[in-house]
Design a protein around this motif. Structure first.
Motif, PDB file in Angstrom:
ATOM      1  N   VAL A   1      -0.825   1.123   2.826  1.00  0.00           N
ATOM      2  CA  VAL A   1      -0.468  -0.034   2.004  1.00  0.00           C
ATOM      3  C   VAL A   1      -1.021  -1.294   2.670  1.00  0.00           C
ATOM      4  N   ASN A   2      -1.939  -1.957   1.983  1.00  0.00           N
ATOM      5  CA  ASN A   2      -2.487  -3.241   2.447  1.00  0.00           C
ATOM      6  C   ASN A   2      -1.774  -4.360   1.697  1.00  0.00           C
ATOM      7  N   LEU A   3      -1.526  -5.455   2.375  1.00  0.00           N
ATOM      8  CA  LEU A   3      -0.862  -6.607   1.760  1.00  0.00           C
ATOM      9  C   LEU A   3      -1.865  -7.731   1.574  1.00  0.00           C
ATOM     10  N   ILE A   4      -2.050  -8.150   0.330  1.00  0.00           N
ATOM     11  CA  ILE A   4      -2.963  -9.244   0.017  1.00  0.00           C
ATOM     12  C   ILE A   4      -2.119 -10.480  -0.271  1.00  0.00           C
TER      13      ILE A   4
ATOM     14  N   PRO B   1       1.209  -5.772  -2.564  1.00  0.00           N
ATOM     15  CA  PRO B   1       0.809  -4.506  -1.959  1.00  0.00           C
ATOM     16  C   PRO B   1      -0.283  -3.809  -2.781  1.00  0.00           C
ATOM     17  N   VAL B   2      -1.290  -3.284  -2.073  1.00  0.00           N
ATOM     18  CA  VAL B   2      -2.359  -2.500  -2.688  1.00  0.00           C
ATOM     19  C   VAL B   2      -2.377  -1.156  -1.968  1.00  0.00           C
ATOM     20  N   CYS B   3      -2.276  -0.071  -2.720  1.00  0.00           N
ATOM     21  CA  CYS B   3      -2.168   1.273  -2.137  1.00  0.00           C
ATOM     22  C   CYS B   3      -3.515   1.996  -2.126  1.00  0.00           C
TER      23      CYS B   3
ATOM     24  N   THR C   1       5.128  -2.256  -6.490  1.00  0.00           N
ATOM     25  CA  THR C   1       5.395  -3.661  -6.768  1.00  0.00           C
ATOM     26  C   THR C   1       5.910  -4.305  -5.481  1.00  0.00           C
ATOM     27  N   GLU C   2       6.035  -5.619  -5.476  1.00  0.00           N
ATOM     28  CA  GLU C   2       6.576  -6.308  -4.302  1.00  0.00           C
ATOM     29  C   GLU C   2       8.004  -5.850  -4.017  1.00  0.00           C
ATOM     30  N   ALA C   3       8.795  -5.671  -5.068  1.00  0.00           N
ATOM     31  CA  ALA C   3      10.184  -5.234  -4.903  1.00  0.00           C
ATOM     32  C   ALA C   3      10.243  -3.806  -4.351  1.00  0.00           C
ATOM     33  N   GLU C   4       9.380  -2.927  -4.843  1.00  0.00           N
ATOM     34  CA  GLU C   4       9.340  -1.553  -4.340  1.00  0.00           C
ATOM     35  C   GLU C   4       8.901  -1.513  -2.877  1.00  0.00           C
ATOM     36  N   TYR C   5       7.947  -2.375  -2.520  1.00  0.00           N
ATOM     37  CA  TYR C   5       7.499  -2.437  -1.125  1.00  0.00           C
ATOM     38  C   TYR C   5       8.633  -2.890  -0.216  1.00  0.00           C
TER      39      TYR C   5
END
Length: 133
Positions: free
Chosen positions: A8-11, A21-23, A98-102
């Protein structure tokens, strides 16, 4: 254990000051957990260390070292993946978050936070090794 691993990369979005988050899902990786204890003789705390090996053969395309990746625009970052201490890896395939899921990822998936990353793409067994907790 042979399994798929999701990096998971965070942009970071400078307008909203949020991280998206980008998976990146890679098959054929290894995920190994070691359990031990740490502390003094009378007070020991349980400790979990995770070792992840991502073979270069399954994911070399699109990889950039973090310093190069960080210099890209947000649109370009979404086209490339990287490994960074403090970011999460998930056992199994998670195509999107999603941001919430992350934010609650540790409660919903088996995952670890990268504490050390090494690029071991030498000729014998090229891979990335991530150690986390």
């Amino acid at each position: 254990m042979q399994t798929a691993v999701t990096v998971v990369n965070l942009i970071h979005d400078t307008v909203t000051e949020t991280d998206r988050p980008v998976c990146w899902v890679f098959a054929g990786c290894s995920w190994r957990e070691c359990r031990s204890t740490s502390g003094s003789v009378t007070a020991k705390d349980p400790e979990r260390t995770t070792h992840i090996r991502i073979p270069a053969s399954v994911c070399t395309a699109g990889y950039l070292p973090y310093a190069q990746w960080a210099a890209l625009s947000a649109a370009e970052k979404a086209k490339h993946w990287t490994l960074k201490r403090g970011w999460k890896l998930v056992q199994g395939a998670v195509p999107a978050l999603t941001e919430a899921e992350y934010a609650k990822l540790e409660k919903t998936h088996l995952c670890c936070t990268a504490a050390a990353v090494s690029d071991d793409r030498e000729p014998l067994l090229p891979h990335w090794h991530v150690e986390g907790s």
